[in-house]
Each structure stands twice: as C-alpha cells, then as structure tokens.
Design a protein around this motif. Structure first.
Motif, PDB file in Angstrom:
ATOM      1  N   ARG A  77       0.554  -1.804  -0.055  1.00  0.00           N
ATOM      2  CA  ARG A  77       0.235   0.215   0.361  1.00  0.00           C
ATOM      3  C   ARG A  77       0.971   1.162  -0.168  1.00  0.00           C
ATOM      4  NH1 ARG A  77      -5.238  -0.768   1.026  1.00  0.00           N
ATOM      5  NH2 ARG A  77      -5.684  -3.753   2.071  1.00  0.00           N
ATOM      6  N   ILE A  78       0.429   2.580  -1.285  1.00  0.00           N
ATOM      7  CA  ILE A  78       1.013   3.189  -1.301  1.00  0.00           C
ATOM      8  C   ILE A  78       0.222   4.490  -0.996  1.00  0.00           C
ATOM      9  CG2 ILE A  78       2.698   5.222  -1.996  1.00  0.00           C
ATOM     10  CD1 ILE A  78       3.522   2.295  -3.797  1.00  0.00           C
ATOM     11  N   GLN A  79       0.389   5.393  -0.054  1.00  0.00           N
ATOM     12  CA  GLN A  79      -0.408   6.702   0.368  1.00  0.00           C
ATOM     13  C   GLN A  79      -0.160   7.731  -0.724  1.00  0.00           C
ATOM     14  OE1 GLN A  79      -2.579   6.826   2.968  1.00  0.00           O
ATOM     15  NE2 GLN A  79      -1.480   4.564   3.099  1.00  0.00           N
ATOM     16  N   LYS A  80      -1.409   8.599  -1.484  1.00  0.00           N
ATOM     17  CA  LYS A  80      -1.371   9.571  -2.003  1.00  0.00           C
ATOM     18  C   LYS A  80      -0.295  10.951  -1.818  1.00  0.00           C
ATOM     19  CE  LYS A  80      -4.830  12.253  -5.123  1.00  0.00           C
ATOM     20  NZ  LYS A  80      -6.140  12.479  -5.083  1.00  0.00           N
ATOM     21  N   GLY A  81       0.561  10.914  -2.710  1.00  0.00           N
ATOM     22  CA  GLY A  81       1.147  11.500  -2.713  1.00  0.00           C
ATOM     23  C   GLY A  81       2.889  11.101  -1.987  1.00  0.00           C
ATOM     24  N   LYS A  82       3.001   9.795  -1.613  1.00  0.00           N
ATOM     25  CA  LYS A  82       3.875   9.319  -0.700  1.00  0.00           C
ATOM     26  C   LYS A  82       5.511   8.617  -2.131  1.00  0.00           C
ATOM     27  CE  LYS A  82       3.058  10.830   2.936  1.00  0.00           C
ATOM     28  NZ  LYS A  82       3.781  11.706   3.656  1.00  0.00           N
ATOM     29  N   GLY A  83       6.173   8.724  -1.963  1.00  0.00           N
ATOM     30  CA  GLY A  83       7.296   8.188  -2.766  1.00  0.00           C
ATOM     31  C   GLY A  83       6.361   8.840  -4.778  1.00  0.00           C
ATOM     32  N   VAL A  84       7.467   7.731  -5.124  1.00  0.00           N
ATOM     33  CA  VAL A  84       7.373   8.290  -6.222  1.00  0.00           C
ATOM     34  C   VAL A  84       5.661   7.644  -7.277  1.00  0.00           C
ATOM     35  CG1 VAL A  84       8.064   7.871  -9.589  1.00  0.00           C
ATOM     36  CG2 VAL A  84       9.858   8.187  -7.027  1.00  0.00           C
ATOM     37  N   CYS A  85       5.417   6.564  -7.096  1.00  0.00           N
ATOM     38  CA  CYS A  85       4.083   6.407  -7.588  1.00  0.00           C
ATOM     39  C   CYS A  85       2.986   6.544  -6.387  1.00  0.00           C
ATOM     40  CB  CYS A  85       3.733   4.419  -6.528  1.00  0.00           C
ATOM     41  SG  CYS A  85       4.980   3.584  -7.599  1.00  0.00           S
ATOM     42  N   GLY A  86       2.804   7.086  -5.696  1.00  0.00           N
ATOM     43  CA  GLY A  86       1.654   8.188  -4.925  1.00  0.00           C
ATOM     44  C   GLY A  86       2.546   9.724  -5.356  1.00  0.00           C
ATOM     45  N   SER A  87       3.147   9.773  -6.311  1.00  0.00           N
ATOM     46  CA  SER A  87       3.658  11.609  -6.454  1.00  0.00           C
ATOM     47  C   SER A  87       2.848  10.776  -7.764  1.00  0.00           C
ATOM     48  CB  SER A  87       5.258  11.856  -6.462  1.00  0.00           C
ATOM     49  OG  SER A  87       5.148  12.008  -5.198  1.00  0.00           O
ATOM     50  N   SER A  88       3.378  10.204  -8.760  1.00  0.00           N
ATOM     51  CA  SER A  88       2.708  10.343  -9.718  1.00  0.00           C
ATOM     52  C   SER A  88       1.169   9.974 -10.150  1.00  0.00           C
ATOM     53  CB  SER A  88       3.178   9.058 -10.830  1.00  0.00           C
ATOM     54  OG  SER A  88       1.871   8.757 -12.029  1.00  0.00           O
ATOM     55  N   TRP A  89       0.208   9.924  -9.144  1.00  0.00           N
ATOM     56  CA  TRP A  89      -0.972   9.656  -8.351  1.00  0.00           C
ATOM     57  C   TRP A  89      -1.718  11.010  -8.495  1.00  0.00           C
ATOM     58  CZ3 TRP A  89      -3.167   7.281  -3.403  1.00  0.00           C
ATOM     59  CH2 TRP A  89      -5.204   7.625  -3.760  1.00  0.00           C
ATOM     60  N   ALA A  90      -0.389  11.682  -7.477  1.00  0.00           N
ATOM     61  CA  ALA A  90      -1.202  12.854  -7.294  1.00  0.00           C
ATOM     62  C   ALA A  90      -1.196  14.033  -8.368  1.00  0.00           C
ATOM     63  CB  ALA A  90      -0.746  13.362  -5.515  1.00  0.00           C
ATOM     64  N   GLU A  91       0.014  13.967  -8.658  1.00  0.00           N
ATOM     65  CA  GLU A  91       0.064  14.469 -10.248  1.00  0.00           C
ATOM     66  C   GLU A  91      -0.430  14.709 -11.171  1.00  0.00           C
ATOM     67  OE1 GLU A  91       4.255  15.815  -9.504  1.00  0.00           O
ATOM     68  OE2 GLU A  91       4.617  15.312  -7.717  1.00  0.00           O
ATOM     69  N   ALA A  92      -1.085  13.118 -11.221  1.00  0.00           N
ATOM     70  CA  ALA A  92      -1.537  12.953 -12.570  1.00  0.00           C
ATOM     71  C   ALA A  92      -0.943  12.959 -13.741  1.00  0.00           C
ATOM     72  CB  ALA A  92      -3.098  13.817 -13.000  1.00  0.00           C
TER      73      ALA A  92
END
Length: 159
Positions: A77-92
C-alpha cells in the motif's frame, strides 16, 4: 492467441517497443478482465526488457494497492503523494526518476532499485492506478519509455 512472445533484444529500445506493442494488443484482444490484462501486460514487458520490477498499483479508496506485477515482493500500500508512485497519482503525470535515492520521500521497496518510471492510468479523467517500472541501473528510463509505455496503457485501458 498463443501466449508466446517474440522477444526482440538485438535492436534499439524503440524497435523493441515497436515489436512488442502489436503482440500486447493481440495478447489482450478479446479479453475483458482488467486484472488478467494487467497481468499479461506486466509479463510481456518483463520478458521483453528484463526490468527489475514491473507492475501496477490500483487506487482503492484513498491509497494505491498492489496489483499484478512481475519481480520480487513489493510494497502493498502507498499513500497519495508518497514516493514516486503516490506522487505520480497525486500529480496525474508520468515521473521519470534517474536516481531513486535523490527523489524526496522515495519509498524503498527494494534496495536494489536504482531508477524508476511511473505512469498514471487515467480513465474518464480520473487516475485509477499507476504502472510502475524499476531498474537496478541508474538513469535507465527516458522519454522513449514514456511514449511507448503510455501506448501500452492505452491498449490496456481500451480492452
């Protein structure tokens, strides 16, 4: 279609993608199960490029949850805005990270991962997940990877 791929390793990265894309298209043709299609897309990419890790995380409630992947065990599990994956999600947006140690807040699922590319899966204007690819080599990914991995995502989302 037979589940065998024609691996093309003796050419440029772009030529490898150009050879692989129609094979992924054929592999997913007629199959409507999204999880099955993600799994086969991961396997095809891993077979062609022999990356350290390739897989999907899917948005479930307020976090990314591990989906189909190829490679060693991964963060679940990865939180929104955390790490590369969460940052890609947050920034779309796609993030290409030449050195993961230099990325603020990088989540180290494996100390062997050195560089990474993460691409959002966007459906109906909303990020529904990310495609995450890791390499054990620094500066492994570039805009060629971005262009062609976006095409893989497009194939996936249109099946």
């Amino acid at each position: 279609m037979a589940e065998d791929l024609t691996i093309n390793r003796g050419t440029t990265k772009e030529e490898q993608y150009q050879s692989l894309l129609p094979q992924i298209e054929a592999l997913l043709a007629g199959e409507t199960d999204f999880v099955a299609n993600m799994a086969n897309a991961c396997a095809a990419l891993k077979e062609q490029f022999n990356w350290f890790w390739v897989g999907f995380y899917l948005v479930k409630q307020d976090e990314l949850v591990l989906g189909p992947f190829q490679g060693p065990v991964a963060c679940t599990r990865i939180q929104k805005g955390k790490g590369v994956c969460g940052s890609s999600w947050a920034e779309a947006k796609t993030l290409i990270v030449p050195d993961v140690e230099a990325f603020p807040g990088h989540i180290a699922c494996s100390s062997l991962s050195q560089s990474e590319i993460v691409l959002p899966l966007i459906k109906n204007g909303e990020v529904i997940g990310v495609l995450d690819v890791d390499s054990e080599h620094l500066n492994h990914f570039n805009t060629t990877d971005q262009v062609y991995l976006e095409k893989v995502i497009s194939i996936l989302l249109n099946h």
